[in-house]
Design a protein around this motif. Structure first.
Motif, short mmCIF file in Angstrom:
data_model
loop_
_atom_site.label_atom_id
_atom_site.label_comp_id
_atom_site.label_asym_id
_atom_site.label_seq_id
_atom_site.Cartn_x
_atom_site.Cartn_y
_atom_site.Cartn_z
N ILE A 1 38.36 -32.47 -18.31
CA ILE A 1 38.87 -31.73 -17.15
C ILE A 1 38.02 -32.12 -15.95
O ILE A 1 36.80 -31.92 -15.95
CB ILE A 1 38.79 -30.21 -17.37
CG1 ILE A 1 39.52 -29.79 -18.65
CG2 ILE A 1 39.33 -29.47 -16.14
CD1 ILE A 1 41.01 -30.01 -18.64
N ASP A 2 38.65 -32.68 -14.94
CA ASP A 2 37.94 -33.07 -13.71
C ASP A 2 37.44 -31.80 -13.02
O ASP A 2 38.22 -30.87 -12.80
CB ASP A 2 38.89 -33.84 -12.79
CG ASP A 2 38.18 -34.43 -11.59
OD1 ASP A 2 37.38 -33.71 -10.94
OD2 ASP A 2 38.43 -35.59 -11.27
N PRO A 3 36.16 -31.75 -12.68
CA PRO A 3 35.62 -30.55 -12.05
C PRO A 3 35.87 -30.49 -10.54
O PRO A 3 35.19 -29.78 -9.82
CB PRO A 3 34.12 -30.67 -12.34
CG PRO A 3 33.88 -32.13 -12.35
CD PRO A 3 35.14 -32.74 -12.95
N TRP B 1 41.39 -28.57 -7.77
CA TRP B 1 42.31 -28.79 -8.88
C TRP B 1 41.54 -29.28 -10.09
O TRP B 1 40.92 -30.33 -10.07
CB TRP B 1 43.35 -29.81 -8.44
CG TRP B 1 44.36 -30.23 -9.46
CD1 TRP B 1 44.86 -29.48 -10.49
CD2 TRP B 1 45.00 -31.50 -9.54
NE1 TRP B 1 45.78 -30.22 -11.20
CE2 TRP B 1 45.88 -31.45 -10.63
CE3 TRP B 1 44.93 -32.66 -8.78
CZ2 TRP B 1 46.68 -32.53 -10.99
CZ3 TRP B 1 45.72 -33.73 -9.13
CH2 TRP B 1 46.59 -33.66 -10.23
N ARG B 2 41.53 -28.52 -11.15
CA ARG B 2 40.89 -28.89 -12.40
C ARG B 2 41.91 -29.67 -13.24
O ARG B 2 42.49 -29.15 -14.17
CB ARG B 2 40.40 -27.67 -13.16
CG ARG B 2 39.53 -26.71 -12.38
CD ARG B 2 38.18 -27.32 -12.05
NE ARG B 2 37.29 -26.34 -11.44
CZ ARG B 2 36.99 -26.31 -10.16
NH1 ARG B 2 37.51 -27.18 -9.33
NH2 ARG B 2 36.16 -25.42 -9.68
#
Length: 176
Positions: free
Chosen positions: A153-155, A159-160
């Motif tokens: 999950i991109d931090p 937007w995650r």
């Protein structure tokens, strides 16, 4: 394709890169990103982030601009890994091509130059992340023999997003 020039970006390019980034990002993620991301990740926000990146003294980092004539048609950035999932590979942090100029070799040329830089920085491998659902980018990296090496999950700031990590254990495989 002839007529493409690729050059290193400098601080004076920050807002132009930001404007391009926002335009291409919005096109790419129009059906994937939430409305809040579109509102927050605007030209002003991106402009500040690109100014920070381009004024950094991080020698492992490179930012490239692809142009045809005076028109920006692509951007790319690479450097040290930002997340543990990338391991000890260099990270391709950004790779965007103007939708009107896709399938002309611009993405491949930018990726090759970014990979060359990572090799010069003594990274043996390269990795990047792609938002799940960005099927065109996923197909592009698969066509370049990238292997799926995990998910995370991109931090990001708003937007995650769920991402697929692509890796090349031999960064030289991306350099013609």
């Amino acid at each position: 394709m002839t007529g493409i020039s690729i050059r290193s970006a400098n601080i004076d390019d920050a807002q132009k890169i930001a404007d391009f980034h926002v335009r291409v990002w919005r096109h790419t993620y129009q059906d994937l990103a939430p409305a809040e991301a579109f509102a927050v990740l605007n030209e002003k926000y991106r402009g500040e982030k690109w100014k920070e990146k381009l004024s950094s003294n991080d020698a492992s980092q490179i930012v490239l601009i692809a142009e045809i004539g005076r028109r920006m048609v692509g951007i790319g950035a690479a450097g040290g890994p930002s997340e543990s999932i990338f391991g000890d590979r260099g990270e391709i942090k950004f790779l965007y091509v103007d939708p009107d100029f896709k399938r002309r070799g611009i993405g491949r040329q930018l990726l090759a130059r970014l990979a060359s830089h990572l090799r010069e920085m003594n990274y043996q491998g390269a990795a990047l992340s792609v938002v799940k659902g960005n099927d065109l980018a996923i197909a592009f990296y698969e066509a370049l023999n990238g292997r799926q090496a995990g998910e995370y999950i991109d931090p990001g700031p708003v937007w995650r997003s769920k991402n697929v990590v692509f890796a090349w254990d031999d960064v030289a495989s991306l350099v013609p």
